[in-house]
Design a protein around this motif. Structure first.
Motif, PDB file in Angstrom:
ATOM      1  N   SER A  16       0.841  -1.189   0.000  1.00 19.28           N
ATOM      2  CA  SER A  16       0.000   0.000   0.000  1.00 19.28           C
ATOM      3  C   SER A  16       0.880   1.244   0.000  1.00 19.28           C
ATOM      4  CB  SER A  16      -0.890   0.025   1.239  1.00 19.28           C
ATOM      5  OG  SER A  16      -1.685  -1.128   1.298  1.00 19.28           O
ATOM      6  N   PRO A  17       0.428   2.294  -0.672  1.00 20.30           N
ATOM      7  CA  PRO A  17       1.233   3.516  -0.706  1.00 20.30           C
ATOM      8  C   PRO A  17       1.464   4.086   0.692  1.00 20.30           C
ATOM      9  CG  PRO A  17      -0.674   3.673  -2.171  1.00 20.30           C
ATOM     10  CD  PRO A  17      -0.809   2.403  -1.397  1.00 20.30           C
ATOM     11  N   SER A  18       2.656   4.570   0.901  1.00 21.01           N
ATOM     12  CA  SER A  18       3.021   5.309   2.107  1.00 21.01           C
ATOM     13  C   SER A  18       2.946   4.507   3.399  1.00 21.01           C
ATOM     14  CB  SER A  18       2.175   6.572   2.227  1.00 21.01           C
ATOM     15  OG  SER A  18       2.345   7.370   1.093  1.00 21.01           O
ATOM     16  N   ARG A  19       3.072   3.214   3.342  1.00 13.68           N
ATOM     17  CA  ARG A  19       3.100   2.411   4.566  1.00 13.68           C
ATOM     18  C   ARG A  19       4.561   2.149   4.921  1.00 13.68           C
ATOM     19  NH1 ARG A  19       0.124  -3.285   4.873  1.00 13.68           N
ATOM     20  NH2 ARG A  19      -1.624  -1.950   4.355  1.00 13.68           N
ATOM     21  N   ILE A  20       4.950   2.532   6.125  1.00 13.52           N
ATOM     22  CA  ILE A  20       6.317   2.302   6.573  1.00 13.52           C
ATOM     23  C   ILE A  20       6.308   1.762   7.993  1.00 13.52           C
ATOM     24  CG2 ILE A  20       7.325   4.069   5.080  1.00 13.52           C
ATOM     25  CD1 ILE A  20       7.535   5.865   7.568  1.00 13.52           C
ATOM     26  N   GLN A  31       6.664  11.868  20.814  1.00 11.82           N
ATOM     27  CA  GLN A  31       7.196  12.788  19.800  1.00 11.82           C
ATOM     28  C   GLN A  31       6.828  12.309  18.392  1.00 11.82           C
ATOM     29  OE1 GLN A  31      11.460  13.197  19.832  1.00 11.82           O
ATOM     30  NE2 GLN A  31      11.435  14.971  18.487  1.00 11.82           N
ATOM     31  N   LEU A  32       6.960  11.000  18.142  1.00 15.34           N
ATOM     32  CA  LEU A  32       6.602  10.461  16.822  1.00 15.34           C
ATOM     33  C   LEU A  32       5.108  10.601  16.556  1.00 15.34           C
ATOM     34  CD1 LEU A  32       8.896   7.338  16.675  1.00 15.34           C
ATOM     35  CD2 LEU A  32       8.934   9.278  15.133  1.00 15.34           C
ATOM     36  N   GLN A  33       4.281  10.353  17.579  1.00 16.04           N
ATOM     37  CA  GLN A  33       2.831  10.507  17.413  1.00 16.04           C
ATOM     38  C   GLN A  33       2.481  11.957  17.090  1.00 16.04           C
ATOM     39  OE1 GLN A  33       1.682   8.344  21.145  1.00 16.04           O
ATOM     40  NE2 GLN A  33       0.075   7.540  19.808  1.00 16.04           N
ATOM     41  N   GLU A  34       3.150  12.888  17.742  1.00 16.13           N
ATOM     42  CA  GLU A  34       2.896  14.307  17.507  1.00 16.13           C
ATOM     43  C   GLU A  34       3.280  14.686  16.078  1.00 16.13           C
ATOM     44  OE1 GLU A  34       3.677  18.309  16.858  1.00 16.13           O
ATOM     45  OE2 GLU A  34       5.408  17.063  17.340  1.00 16.13           O
ATOM     46  N   ILE A  35       4.432  14.214  15.619  1.00 16.22           N
ATOM     47  CA  ILE A  35       4.876  14.509  14.246  1.00 16.22           C
ATOM     48  C   ILE A  35       3.900  13.908  13.237  1.00 16.22           C
ATOM     49  CG2 ILE A  35       6.676  14.029  12.530  1.00 16.22           C
ATOM     50  CD1 ILE A  35       8.694  14.155  14.915  1.00 16.22           C
ATOM     51  N   ASN A  40      -0.715  14.718   9.460  1.00 12.65           N
ATOM     52  CA  ASN A  40      -1.937  13.997   9.094  1.00 12.65           C
ATOM     53  C   ASN A  40      -1.637  12.581   8.587  1.00 12.65           C
ATOM     54  OD1 ASN A  40      -4.723  13.832   9.027  1.00 12.65           O
ATOM     55  ND2 ASN A  40      -4.818  14.457   6.872  1.00 12.65           N
ATOM     56  N   CYS A  41      -0.686  11.907   9.249  1.00 13.11           N
ATOM     57  CA  CYS A  41      -0.302  10.532   8.906  1.00 13.11           C
ATOM     58  C   CYS A  41      -0.834   9.580   9.973  1.00 13.11           C
ATOM     59  CB  CYS A  41       1.215  10.391   8.859  1.00 13.11           C
ATOM     60  SG  CYS A  41       1.992  11.340   7.553  1.00 13.11           S
TER      61      CYS A  41
END
Length: 93
Positions: A16-20, A31-35, A40-41
């Motif tokens: 799927s597109p943009s899955r990492i 911090q990662l959740q905030e980013i 909007n990811c």
């Protein structure tokens, strides 16, 4: 968690597109959740690193359970085995 609306195979291997997948220390989670939120990811934790086994759960069942040592061995030897097979095949021609 993994998407329960998809099959286990699709959830694990879909391109799927943009899955990492990102591995990070628990201390950096907020911090990662905030980013991700700012960009909007979607963000979800699908597991933890540690121990001697890779375990993946999907649809409330264990879909994968294997020793990390076995995975490492497969990873380390896969290219050499493939090259060996190609050399042997070329020798038969």
């Amino acid at each position: 968690s993994l998407d329960d609306s998809l099959s286990t195979t699709s959830s694990l291997f879909s391109e799927s597109p943009s899955r990492i997948i990102v591995s990070f220390p628990e201390a950096n989670r907020a911090q990662l959740q905030e980013i991700a939120g700012r960009l909007n990811c979607p963000f979800s934790v699908i597991g933890k690193v540690g121990g001697t086994r890779l375990r993946i759960h999907h649809s409330q069942r264990e879909a994968v359970s294997i020793e990390v040592q076995q995975l490492e061995q497969a990873w380390r030897s896969s290219l050499s085995k493939r090259l060996e097979a190609e050399v042997m095949a070329a020798g038969m021609e």
